[in-house]
Scaffold this active site. Structure first.
Site, mmCIF file in Angstrom:
data_model
loop_
_atom_site.group_PDB
_atom_site.id
_atom_site.type_symbol
_atom_site.label_atom_id
_atom_site.label_comp_id
_atom_site.label_asym_id
_atom_site.label_seq_id
_atom_site.Cartn_x
_atom_site.Cartn_y
_atom_site.Cartn_z
ATOM 1 N N ASP A 194 0.738 -1.270 0.000
ATOM 2 C CA ASP A 194 -0.066 -0.043 0.012
ATOM 3 C C ASP A 194 0.686 1.272 -0.151
ATOM 4 O O ASP A 194 0.562 2.108 -1.042
ATOM 5 C CB ASP A 194 -0.846 0.052 1.024
ATOM 6 C CG ASP A 194 -1.779 -1.198 1.187
ATOM 7 O OD1 ASP A 194 -1.608 -2.233 0.481
ATOM 8 O OD2 ASP A 194 -2.506 -1.615 1.998
ATOM 9 N N GLU A 216 2.775 -9.519 11.770
ATOM 10 C CA GLU A 216 2.157 -9.059 10.312
ATOM 11 C C GLU A 216 3.468 -8.588 9.521
ATOM 12 O O GLU A 216 3.787 -9.045 8.382
ATOM 13 C CB GLU A 216 1.289 -7.700 10.221
ATOM 14 C CG GLU A 216 0.651 -7.334 9.068
ATOM 15 C CD GLU A 216 -0.235 -6.074 9.040
ATOM 16 O OE1 GLU A 216 -0.464 -5.531 10.096
ATOM 17 O OE2 GLU A 216 -0.826 -5.822 8.126
HETATM 18 C C1 9WN Z 1 -5.676 -3.036 2.598
HETATM 19 C C2 9WN Z 1 -4.667 -7.958 4.708
HETATM 20 C C3 9WN Z 1 -4.082 -6.649 3.827
HETATM 21 C C4 9WN Z 1 -2.865 -7.045 3.009
HETATM 22 C C5 9WN Z 1 -2.161 -6.183 2.239
HETATM 23 C C6 9WN Z 1 -1.667 -5.138 3.341
HETATM 24 C C7 9WN Z 1 -2.848 -4.531 4.024
HETATM 25 C C8 9WN Z 1 -4.957 -3.235 3.756
HETATM 26 C C9 9WN Z 1 -5.155 -2.152 4.669
HETATM 27 O O1 9WN Z 1 -3.662 -5.692 4.749
HETATM 28 O O2 9WN Z 1 -3.848 -3.682 3.360
HETATM 29 O O3 9WN Z 1 -5.922 -3.916 1.708
HETATM 30 O O4 9WN Z 1 -6.064 -1.827 5.259
HETATM 31 O O5 9WN Z 1 -4.013 -1.779 5.037
HETATM 32 O O6 9WN Z 1 -1.163 -3.873 2.855
HETATM 33 O O7 9WN Z 1 -1.104 -6.513 1.626
HETATM 34 O O8 9WN Z 1 -3.476 -7.938 1.773
HETATM 35 O O9 9WN Z 1 -3.439 -8.349 5.329
#
Ligand code: 9WN
Length: 421
Positions: A165, A394
């Site tokens: 992101d 994470e």
């Molecule tokens: C937006 C779920 C997801 C991962 C992504 C990570 C994060 C979300 C957020 O979490 O993104 O999709 O709200 O931050 O960047 O890679 O799939 O773990």
């Protein structure tokens, strides 16, 4: 219990705890729904707990597949106030509700691994046969709607689509996206220290894009022409390429083989254009800014992903292996998501520095393919050391190994079961 048994038991417990009945949330609280590429990685972990459950993870995700073949980045199987933006913001019609963007398509590769490594071969054949048409439609969607001019590279319209992101690779392109002026309330900061998450200024632009997709009726032609965020993400393209190659292979073992010539042509086209993204000074591949028609000069771990898709030459692979070793000197606790030498490097802020276990694993897999087993093993050892030190977070500070973001994280536990333990 010895240390190893304890780590295995903990990882399995995390999957069971995060299981909401056929789908696994990435972690409780912070991410209360099913995410696309998390589901793929997490299914791999279920293989070591319950094979049937591994297949269900895919089936549940495909419940959210669109008519046009797209598999959304989030499927909202049930309501939750813990996360923003939820289904009321995306306003996609469908049951279950979902977002209107996708994520790096690693599902086909995970299906192949599970198919090949599962013990119940009859179950695996039945499940594979049922999943094949869905996977094929998903890959066809990427090429048809995300590369309508057949350039060989698919487009992304949101940093969330990259799965990386707030990567500094997206900073300049994101500056062209206006900031929303309407008020909204983030929920992620109720769960994680704000120093480890994207900034408000970035969220303002992320939310603008959500509104933009809705206001453009999710129409792929309008979005292709007008989306202010338009990138060609090297990591996503590599994941797609590897997935397509695995899908072409799976078609040979499926009970009913279908014509794959269109997907074969797309994979061949990608192979032709990847070399243009190689940076001979940085020793990795770069993302591309679609509107400026040029590469983005920021070194990220995604730039090594052509190893995973077998798209590098042996010479490029050797240069990348050496580069990875250098990054590991500067950040010894896993592969930094952004080069520690970039001025934008930030050891704890999400995709601006921290190491992520599933990325370490995919890159190690590619290194092995090219015969760089020593560097692959080094990545495995450092990845193992961080979970021993910090547990199943994470992501991890690549300098200290400190766990960051959400804890008891599904894909971290899954990759540990598959690769480290
Ligand atoms: C937006 C779920 C997801 C991962 C992504 C990570 C994060 C979300 C957020 O979490 O993104 O999709 O709200 O931050 O960047 O890679 O799939 O773990």
């Amino acid at each position: 219990m010895n240390k190893l048994d304890n780590l295995v038991a903990q990882a399995k417990d995390i999957l069971r705890t995060n299981d909401l009945g056929g789908y696994t949330v990435p972690t409780k609280g912070l991410y209360p729904f099913q995410w696309n590429w998390d589901a793929g990685v997490t299914a791999l972990g279920w293989l070591y707990v319950d094979e049937l459950r591994a297949w269900t993870e895919f089936e549940k995700l495909f419940e959210g597949q669109w008519e046009n073949g797209m598999v959304p980045h989030i499927v909202f199987h049930q309501e939750s106030d813990d996360y923003f933006p939820g289904p009321d913001q995306w306003k996609v019609e469908g049951n279950p509700p979902s977002t209107s963007i996708s994520q790096p398509p690693l599902l086909a590769t995970m299906v192949r691994i599970i198919y090949e490594q599962s013990k119940d071969k009859e179950l695996a054949q039945t499940k594979l046969d049922a999943l094949m048409p869905k996977l094929i439609r998903y890959h066809e969607w990427w090429y048809r709607e995300r590369d309508p001019e057949n350039t060989g590279l698919v487009s992304s319209y949101h940093p969330w689509e990259s799965g990386m992101d707030n990567s500094p690779a997206w900073d300049d392109v994101l500056q062209r996206v206006p900031q929303v002026t309407r008020p909204y309330q983030r929920r992620d900061l109720n769960h994680v220290d704000s120093k480890q998450r994207p900034l408000k200024e970035q969220y303002d632009r992320y939310i603008y894009l959500v509104d933009f997709f809705r206001e453009n009726d999710f129409d792929y032609q309008k979005i292709y022409q007008n989306c202010p965020f338009h990138t060609q993400d090297i990591s996503l393209n590599a994941v797609l390429q590897r997935g397509t190659l695995d899908l072409i292979h799976l078609n040979k073992v499926a009970s009913v083989a279908v014509d794959m010539s269109s997907l074969e042509a797309s994979a061949a086209k990608a192979e032709e254009v990847f070399p243009a993204l190689w940076d001979a000074e940085r020793h990795l591949f770069l993302n591309r800014d679609h509107d400026l028609a040029k590469t983005i000069p920021v070194s990220t771990s995604g730039g090594f992903m052509p190893l995973y898709s077998y798209s590098a030459t042996p010479e490029q692979a050797a240069l990348m292996a050496a580069e990875i070793k250098e990054w590991l000197v500067l950040g010894p606790s896993g592969l930094a998501s952004t080069s520690p030498l970039e001025s934008t490097f930030d050891a704890k802020r999400y995709w601006r520095g921290p190491s992520w276990l599933h990325i370490n694993w995919m890159i190690a897999d590619g290194l092995k393919h090219y015969g760089h087993d020593d560097v692959a093993e080094q990545l495995r050892q450092v990845s193992r050391a961080i979970i021993e030190q910090s547990g199943y977070f994470e992501y991890f500070d690549p300098i200290t190994g400190e766990g960051c973001g959400g804890k008891d994280f599904s894909w971290t536990a899954a990759i540990a079961l598959h690769w480290l333990l």
